[in-house]
Design an enzyme around this catalytic site. Structure first.
Site, PDB file in Angstrom:
ATOM      1  N   ASP A  49      38.589  56.807  18.195  1.00  0.00           N
ATOM      2  CA  ASP A  49      39.407  58.008  18.316  1.00  0.00           C
ATOM      3  C   ASP A  49      38.984  58.711  19.597  1.00  0.00           C
ATOM      4  O   ASP A  49      37.849  58.584  20.057  1.00  0.00           O
ATOM      5  CB  ASP A  49      39.180  58.894  17.092  1.00  0.00           C
ATOM      6  CG  ASP A  49      40.142  60.059  17.017  1.00  0.00           C
ATOM      7  OD1 ASP A  49      41.008  60.164  17.895  1.00  0.00           O
ATOM      8  OD2 ASP A  49      40.014  60.864  16.085  1.00  0.00           O
ATOM      9  N   ASP A  97      43.761  54.285   8.925  1.00  0.00           N
ATOM     10  CA  ASP A  97      42.338  54.613   8.798  1.00  0.00           C
ATOM     11  C   ASP A  97      42.200  55.851   7.934  1.00  0.00           C
ATOM     12  O   ASP A  97      43.106  56.690   7.884  1.00  0.00           O
ATOM     13  CB  ASP A  97      41.701  54.876  10.171  1.00  0.00           C
ATOM     14  CG  ASP A  97      41.985  56.297  10.658  1.00  0.00           C
ATOM     15  OD1 ASP A  97      41.106  57.163  10.485  1.00  0.00           O
ATOM     16  OD2 ASP A  97      43.081  56.547  11.196  1.00  0.00           O
ATOM     17  N   CYS A 145      37.718  42.509  -9.575  1.00  0.00           N
ATOM     18  CA  CYS A 145      37.209  42.736  -8.220  1.00  0.00           C
ATOM     19  C   CYS A 145      36.042  41.796  -7.927  1.00  0.00           C
ATOM     20  O   CYS A 145      35.182  41.560  -8.782  1.00  0.00           O
ATOM     21  CB  CYS A 145      36.767  44.193  -8.078  1.00  0.00           C
ATOM     22  SG  CYS A 145      36.074  44.611  -6.459  1.00  0.00           S
ATOM     23  N   CYS A 168      33.816  42.336  -5.388  1.00  0.00           N
ATOM     24  CA  CYS A 168      32.821  43.016  -4.553  1.00  0.00           C
ATOM     25  C   CYS A 168      31.417  42.848  -5.152  1.00  0.00           C
ATOM     26  O   CYS A 168      31.271  42.519  -6.330  1.00  0.00           O
ATOM     27  CB  CYS A 168      33.159  44.495  -4.408  1.00  0.00           C
ATOM     28  SG  CYS A 168      32.706  45.512  -5.847  1.00  0.00           S
ATOM     29  N   CYS A 212      30.854  44.823  -8.517  1.00  0.00           N
ATOM     30  CA  CYS A 212      31.518  44.345  -9.728  1.00  0.00           C
ATOM     31  C   CYS A 212      31.021  42.970 -10.160  1.00  0.00           C
ATOM     32  O   CYS A 212      31.034  42.649 -11.353  1.00  0.00           O
ATOM     33  CB  CYS A 212      33.028  44.319  -9.518  1.00  0.00           C
ATOM     34  SG  CYS A 212      33.771  45.964  -9.369  1.00  0.00           S
ATOM     35  N   HIS A 266      32.373  48.914  -3.387  1.00  0.00           N
ATOM     36  CA  HIS A 266      33.536  48.633  -4.231  1.00  0.00           C
ATOM     37  C   HIS A 266      34.805  49.263  -3.659  1.00  0.00           C
ATOM     38  O   HIS A 266      35.862  48.609  -3.575  1.00  0.00           O
ATOM     39  CB  HIS A 266      33.315  49.159  -5.649  1.00  0.00           C
ATOM     40  CG  HIS A 266      34.587  49.154  -6.446  1.00  0.00           C
ATOM     41  ND1 HIS A 266      35.105  48.015  -7.017  1.00  0.00           N
ATOM     42  CD2 HIS A 266      35.484  50.149  -6.703  1.00  0.00           C
ATOM     43  CE1 HIS A 266      36.255  48.301  -7.599  1.00  0.00           C
ATOM     44  NE2 HIS A 266      36.509  49.591  -7.427  1.00  0.00           N
TER      45      HIS A 266
END
Length: 417
Positions: A96, A270, A308, A310, A313, A341
């Site tokens: 940015d 974003d 999930c 991840c 999980c 997660h």
């Protein structure tokens, strides 16, 4: 097979792979110096050179290939050999320009034609950021995609200030383009401004589209404006921006917003949502959100989401364990697991949208997403129903409909017919 490609002279190639036959959604491969990024894509935000509660290696293992940093907070890194090496991040970066701080630190800054003068919120030091200085810093940071310095006003602002900021942002864009010392290594995206005034947005869009740039950002939204206005401005922008270049909607990250705006033709997003919500003990799941600090989860031995993949999980960490961590001394570990997660959820949501586009089933994906989030169709947000209907998706009938178009009436407001 690629359907369209942006100008190969840029250090960015945007190869559109598939387009939705009903909506404006599309999936593409965006080739950048440090990574090939599949779009539509969500970019996690690492404001000070790091993503809160996750290492860059952990972020990479989740499948993230592009993240965002902020020029205002990263100025010191321009003298350290670039941000990629500093933070051990081998993939793509977008920076940015620092313009958003004009809104977030508005009580501490003064804006004039030359640039913006900040009073540092940390030590009271006066700082000056001009278009040229913003690009100099971003060149030093080495991001694959840089943002122009723009004159940002809050989305609720009305009157002459909005026009002034839009016109100044165009002039600052030309200064940014002239200042880019590494045009073959770093892309520069202009930012569409104009507030909620469609006439000003169109002036900005037309001016920016005439510049030789690799992609475009849509700024000045997600500031609390009515959603019925938000989606119409987004659609106005996507319909008028060049079709063969990426479109980035800044600061938008609610899962519902991502699904709707992908349907409207946005490619990049974003937001701090997945990391910020994790710090408050909120888990993102296909059905919405879980407030893990609530008592009901203290004895719940299930993972956050058994669908999930991840590390949280699949690692044996239960909702009860996380609830305990988030309430007591293990808050740091709890935030780290929950951040992993939430980021994984966002990345997977985008992956599912991309796959549905390749399979020609995006409309079906959208309807399934809404059924999970809102089991009762009467709870569907009216703005989302209207937005999707405008690009051919009827949530209530379950059938695709004829697309509508955004037109501008005499008052300068966006009108959908």
């Amino acid at each position: 097979m690629s359907m369209a490609t942006s100008n190969a002279a840029y250090p960015l190639k945007f190869n559109i792979i598939s387009k939705c036959g009903t909506t404006a959604a599309r999936t593409a491969k965006m080739q950048l110096p440090h990574a090939t990024v599949d779009t539509p894509v969500f970019m996690p935000v690492g404001t000070k050179g790091s993503l809160k509660a996750l290492t860059t290696d952990e972020l990479s293992k989740l499948g993230c290939r592009i993240m965002l940093g902020n020029t205002y907070h990263l100025e010191i890194l321009s003298s350290s050999g670039g941000l990629h090496g500093y933070m051990h991040w081998p993939h793509a970066l977008l920076t940015d320009s620092g313009g958003f701080q004009m809104v977030s630190l508005s009580k501490l800054c003064n804006i004039d034609e030359g640039g913006v003068t900040f009073t540092s919120p940390y030590d009271g030091t006066e700082l000056r950021l001009t278009p040229e200085e913003s690009i100099r810093i971003q060149n030093g940071i080495g991001a694959d995609i840089m943002m122009q310095l723009d004159d940002v006003v809050h989305s609720s602002t009305t009157g002459p200030r909005v026009k002034e900021a839009m016109e100044r942002s165009i002039r600052w864009l030309d200064r940014c383009l002239a200042a880019n010392a590494r045009p073959t290594q770093q892309c520069l995206f202009p930012i569409v401004q104009g507030g909620l005034d469609s006439d000003l947005r169109i002036q900005s869009l037309d001016a920016l589209a005439s510049r030789d740039v690799a992609g475009f950002a849509i700024g000045g939204l997600s500031g609390g404006e009515a959603k019925s206005t938000f989606w119409r401005i987004v659609k106005l922008c996507t319909e008028r921006l060049p079709a063969g270049k990426p479109r980035y909607l800044m600061g938008v990250g609610l899962p519902l917003d991502l699904v709707v705006c992908v349907a409207l033709g946005v490619d990049m997003f974003d937001c701090v949502l997945p990391t910020r919500t994790a710090r408050f003990g909120v888990a993102l799941v296909p059905e919405g959100q879980l407030q893990l600090k609530k008592r009901q989860f203290e004895t719940d031995l299930r993972p956050i989401d058994d669908r999930c993949s991840c590390p949280c999980c699949t690692g044996g960490y239960s909702r009860a364990y996380l609830a305990t961590l988030l309430k007591e001394d293990g808050v740091t570990l709890g935030c780290s697991l929950l951040t992993a997660h939430n980021v994984a959820y966002m990345l997977n949501l985008m992956s599912e949208m991309r796959q549905s586009l390749v399979d020609g089933k995006f409309s079906e994906f959208v309807r399934h997403f809404f059924r999970l989030q809102y089991p009762n169709p009467t709870d569907y947000p009216e703005w989302a129903v209207e937005a999707l209907k405008s690009v051919g998706v009827s949530l209530l009938s379950g059938e695709d409909v004829k697309k509508s178009s955004c037109n501008v009436d005499g008052s300068g407001d966006v009108e959908v017919k």
